[in-house]
Design an enzyme around this catalytic site. Sequence first.
Site, PDB file in Angstrom:
ATOM      1  N   SER A   1       6.225  -9.531   4.181  1.00  0.00           N
ATOM      2  CA  SER A   1       7.506  -9.377   4.867  1.00  0.00           C
ATOM      3  C   SER A   1       7.494 -10.179   6.156  1.00  0.00           C
ATOM      4  O   SER A   1       6.435 -10.371   6.771  1.00  0.00           O
ATOM      5  CB  SER A   1       7.759  -7.897   5.195  1.00  0.00           C
ATOM      6  OG  SER A   1       8.891  -7.745   6.033  1.00  0.00           O
TER       7      SER A   1
ATOM      8  N   TYR B   1       4.880  -0.037   9.490  1.00  0.00           N
ATOM      9  CA  TYR B   1       5.313  -0.916   8.404  1.00  0.00           C
ATOM     10  C   TYR B   1       5.018  -2.373   8.757  1.00  0.00           C
ATOM     11  O   TYR B   1       4.452  -3.115   7.947  1.00  0.00           O
ATOM     12  CB  TYR B   1       6.801  -0.741   8.130  1.00  0.00           C
ATOM     13  CG  TYR B   1       7.317  -1.692   7.071  1.00  0.00           C
ATOM     14  CD1 TYR B   1       7.102  -1.440   5.722  1.00  0.00           C
ATOM     15  CD2 TYR B   1       8.012  -2.848   7.417  1.00  0.00           C
ATOM     16  CE1 TYR B   1       7.549  -2.321   4.744  1.00  0.00           C
ATOM     17  CE2 TYR B   1       8.471  -3.735   6.451  1.00  0.00           C
ATOM     18  CZ  TYR B   1       8.236  -3.459   5.120  1.00  0.00           C
ATOM     19  OH  TYR B   1       8.682  -4.333   4.154  1.00  0.00           O
TER      20      TYR B   1
END
Length: 246
Positions: free
Chosen positions: A145, A158
């Site tokens: 990501s 995250y």
Amino acid sequence: MELKNKVVLVTGGGTGIGRATSQRLASRGAIVAVNYSRSVAEAAETVRAITEAGGRAMAFQADVSRKGDVDRMVDEIVREFGTVDLLVNNASITRHIAMDDLEAVTEEAWEALFGVNVVGMFHCARAVASYMRASGGGAIVNVGSVAGLTGKGSSLPYAVSKSAVHGLTKSLAHALAPTIRVNCVAPGAVTTRWWEGQETRMHSLITHLPLERISPPEEIAEMICALLEQPSITGQIITVDNGQTL
């Protein structure tokens, strides 16, 4: 690498990027093992869509954070299809926690996100590596990501977990060379279920992106397929973010 008749394990294959990737792989002639943890109905729908289009696919349950689950799943895939040639490490979870709210970050959040997002990818890579080597080579694509590049995302754990995915990609590329290539796709914002209920925020983000658009899952799937096919790339983090990290 030619994808036709290759057996591909796609973790988190029931929804979003995983579903789009499973369908793209099947359209190229691959045999797709669609992994799911709890999304049994969604995985079944992915398999149904593939088989109705003339492809081959089957759903396999496993919590990738658990080594025993992963080993059992891979054994089942090998019994059904003979081997595992390719792996798409897509399974991922998050927690929505304000980045500046450090007190809200619990030990459970760290353990859960790293267990699935990082350790789970390692479990899967280790479980399939011997089959790839035995067949003369293979390829792995991890889904990272832009949060792992920018340090910002749905939560601090995250973002850190996705940064670890990028590091894991490079380490596995060294560990598994020369027979197995390992790369990573790092998407920016993608129109998946994570954006449900946040459409206003999504549209406001578009105005800050150089390309003024958000990618559909199918575009990320195309890049994943391209990395599986390309024999000269390993250890790379490929960003697909409409210029977000420009």
